[in-house]
Each structure stands twice: as C-alpha cells, then as structure tokens.
Design a protein around this motif. Structure first.
Motif, PDB file in Angstrom:
ATOM      1  N   UNK A   1       2.874  -6.058  -0.655  1.00 51.64           N
ATOM      2  CA  UNK A   1       3.556  -4.920  -0.201  1.00 51.64           C
ATOM      3  C   UNK A   1       4.192  -4.228  -1.160  1.00 51.64           C
ATOM      4  N   UNK A   2       4.211  -4.473  -2.433  1.00 53.20           N
ATOM      5  CA  UNK A   2       4.845  -3.791  -3.708  1.00 53.20           C
ATOM      6  C   UNK A   2       4.104  -4.294  -4.725  1.00 53.20           C
ATOM      7  N   UNK A   3       4.596  -3.565  -5.798  1.00 53.34           N
ATOM      8  CA  UNK A   3       3.659  -3.856  -7.340  1.00 53.34           C
ATOM      9  C   UNK A   3       4.836  -4.255  -8.262  1.00 53.34           C
ATOM     10  N   UNK A   4       5.776  -4.986  -7.836  1.00 53.31           N
ATOM     11  CA  UNK A   4       6.843  -5.417  -8.419  1.00 53.31           C
ATOM     12  C   UNK A   4       6.433  -6.615  -9.199  1.00 53.31           C
TER      13      UNK A   4
ATOM     14  N   UNK B   1      -6.134  -1.484  -8.506  1.00 55.82           N
ATOM     15  CA  UNK B   1      -5.313  -1.443  -7.327  1.00 55.82           C
ATOM     16  C   UNK B   1      -5.742  -0.385  -6.399  1.00 55.82           C
ATOM     17  N   UNK B   2      -5.845  -0.830  -5.101  1.00 49.11           N
ATOM     18  CA  UNK B   2      -6.162  -0.083  -3.966  1.00 49.11           C
ATOM     19  C   UNK B   2      -5.399  -0.084  -2.965  1.00 49.11           C
ATOM     20  N   UNK B   3      -4.865   1.099  -2.357  1.00 49.08           N
ATOM     21  CA  UNK B   3      -3.798   1.034  -1.232  1.00 49.08           C
ATOM     22  C   UNK B   3      -4.661   0.710   0.224  1.00 49.08           C
ATOM     23  N   UNK B   4      -4.181  -0.062   0.870  1.00 47.36           N
ATOM     24  CA  UNK B   4      -4.883  -0.192   2.157  1.00 47.36           C
ATOM     25  C   UNK B   4      -4.308   0.806   3.207  1.00 47.36           C
ATOM     26  N   UNK B   5      -5.133   0.703   4.351  1.00 49.49           N
ATOM     27  CA  UNK B   5      -4.736   1.538   5.558  1.00 49.49           C
ATOM     28  C   UNK B   5      -3.153   1.294   5.844  1.00 49.49           C
ATOM     29  N   UNK B   6      -2.793   0.063   5.967  1.00 47.14           N
ATOM     30  CA  UNK B   6      -1.415  -0.412   6.463  1.00 47.14           C
ATOM     31  C   UNK B   6      -0.244  -0.161   5.153  1.00 47.14           C
ATOM     32  N   UNK B   7      -0.763   0.443   4.154  1.00 44.87           N
ATOM     33  CA  UNK B   7       0.114   0.925   3.016  1.00 44.87           C
ATOM     34  C   UNK B   7       0.581  -0.218   2.056  1.00 44.87           C
ATOM     35  N   UNK B   8      -0.234  -1.164   2.024  1.00 48.41           N
ATOM     36  CA  UNK B   8      -0.213  -2.313   1.229  1.00 48.41           C
ATOM     37  C   UNK B   8      -0.888  -2.012   0.115  1.00 48.41           C
ATOM     38  N   UNK B   9      -0.975  -3.016  -1.052  1.00 49.65           N
ATOM     39  CA  UNK B   9      -1.964  -2.867  -1.987  1.00 49.65           C
ATOM     40  C   UNK B   9      -2.833  -4.005  -2.345  1.00 49.65           C
TER      41      UNK B   9
END
Length: 305
Positions: free
Chosen positions: A228-231, A289-297
């Motif tokens: 859900x984040x790139x932390x 890194x690709x952003x998914x349709x649900x806003x995740x990574x």
C-alpha cells in the motif's frame, strides 16, 4: 575553469553549505588496470542538464564537493590526486559533475570491472595519461570449512586491525578458501603482517595480482509484492521476509541502509533503482514499480543471494 566549477545546479547550492573538504592522499605510481564499471555507467552524462540531481543525499553532496575541490586543485597544479574508496552513489554523482569541468580527467577504479567500491583519480589530462595504480588485492586464506565466515566477518577482522572503512574496497568471498579483498596499496604490508584471524579461523594474508581476482556477476532472485506504500519498512520487510517490527528495530539500530546511507526513519520512501542493505541479511534492489487499479503498488524486488 572558474566558470566551469561554478555549476549552476541544485546540488551546487547544497554543496555551499557543506563542511570543508578533507585531505586527499598524495599521488601513487602508475599502472593501467581495473577500470571500474561505475565509470562506464556515467558516460552518458552529457544527456543530463544538471551536474548532479537535486535529490542527492546530503552526505553524498559533501563527498562530491570534496572531490570537485580536489579536481580543481589538481588541474591548477597539473597534478594527480586520489580519493579513498567511495560508494556507488558518490562515484556516479562525482563522475557526472567532473565531466562538466574543463581540463579535468577522472578515472574510477575498483580493481575489477564489476567493482562497487572504487577510488577516483582526478587530474589534468596531461598528468593523468594512464590509469593510476591505486588499488591492491589481497588473498585471505584459511580453513573455513567448519567455520564459514561472512562478508561482515572479513570486514570486521580488517577493521579490527585499526584500518578505516574507506581504505577497503570490495570483498570477494571464496567459500571454504577465504576471501579476496581490495585495499589501498599503502596498507598491503601492514595487513599482511597484522591480520591473523577472521572469526575463529587462523588466516594467512598475501598480496596477489589484480589479474588473479576471481569474480562473477552476483546471483539474484526476483519476485513481486503488492504494497500500500513505498516505505522502506514495507518493502524491506517483504524483501527480506521479516516482520515490520523486526525491520523497525534494525532501522533504529542503524543496521539498514538505502543506497549505502543509513536510514533512521521507517517512513523513508523508496523508488525504482534504490538499493536496500540490512546488516547480516544482504542487499535488495527495487525494480519496476507499477500502480494498480486499486491504488496500491506492484513492486519488483531483486534479492542479491
């Protein structure tokens, strides 16, 4: 020359606030050998407008300023100066910046083509006619069959003799036989007479030619994770297969580095190309890194084995 040094870039403004430069070792003798791959990686620098990216870490910025100041002195004196061993981010940014300067030649060497830690030699082109001999190779041998030792064990043994980290380059593990180590040539005699143990294993330390180095491209394993984040705590815990709680403790202890610089906060964001290293666990590179349709990574993680 003055106009070339006055690099109009965000990094240059950052560099003005950095600490004074440190002394650079005197020149060594010459030999053409072991040009570092990091030097080849930046030959396309002309395609970039800024001398160095504005997002460069402050520690990298300080080191780059030192190297630029040294390069200017070398050109003025028509002399050659050499840095200590540097990490890949510093090598990359320093070479990019030096390529913008007039009447300066720079060579990065680590002893073998795939070297990560390299030394940069800078000077006027007339003075730097051949690649300087600024890297020496040592073979540390012993019976490690029953007492296998890690990269950290060899490094710890070397540093335990009183040598600082910047005088040591890459360490090439050789399994049961020991390791090969790249060092500052001035330390060869000291280490061959001082280093007697790695862990619990008695060792002998001898100088070998750079041509005798045994190296292979690192083995890697790639896999994907969705976060859900790139932390750094999210990606590193997924990459090293440990809990976020344990990863947070390692960060607090200073055992986690991003691009060879320690991180002290769990919330540091990562991007494609970043390298995360954890003491005792190895390294991890952030791939696509690709952003998914649900806003995740959806993140590709490349683990060095």
């Amino acid at each position: 020359m003055a106009a070339a040094v006055a690099l109009a870039s965000p990094l240059r403004r950052l560099l003005r606030a950095a600490q004074p430069s440190r002394a650079v070792p005197a020149p060594y003798y010459f030999l053409s050998r072991g040009r570092c791959s990091a030097a080849h990686a930046v030959t396309a620098a002309a395609a970039r407008d800024p001398a160095v990216s504005a997002s460069v870490d402050r520690n990298v910025a300080v080191e780059v300023r030192n190297i630029l100041d040294t390069a200017e002195r070398a050109s003025q004196r028509r002399d050659v100066f050499h840095t200590n061993f540097l990490t890949p981010p510093i090598i990359k940014e320093a070479m990019l910046a030096i390529e913008k300067l007039a009447d300066i030649k720079a060579v990065a060497q680590g002893g073998y083509p795939q070297a990560e830690r390299c030394r940069i030699s800078v000077g006027h082109p007339d003075s730097l006619a051949s690649n300087p001999d600024v890297v020496a190779a040592l073979s540390i041998s012993g019976n490690f069959r029953l007492e296998p030792c890690s990269h950290g064990d060899f490094l710890g043994a070397i540093l335990g003799t009183g040598i600082t980290r910047e005088k040591v380059g890459d360490i090439l593990l050789q399994g049961e036989r020991g390791a090969q180590v790249l060092v500052d040539p001035e330390l060869v005699d000291y280490l061959t007479s001082t280093l007697e143990k790695v862990g619990k294993v008695g060792v002998s330390c001898t100088q070998i030619p750079l041509l005798a180095l045994e190296y292979e491209p690192p083995s890697t394993k790639s896999f994907k994770t969705v976060e859900s984040s790139l932390r750094v705590d999210a990606l590193a815990s997924a990459g090293f297969k440990i809990s976020r709680t344990k990863l947070a403790a390692l960060i607090s202890a200073g055992d986690v580095r991003v691009n060879w610089t320690p991180v002290l906060k769990n919330g540091v964001s990562l991007k494609s190309g970043d390298v995360v290293s954890v003491s005792g666990m190895g390294r991890l590179k952030i791939g696509e890194i690709v952003t998914t349709r649900k806003g995740k990574y959806a993140i590709e993680l490349i683990r060095y084995l």
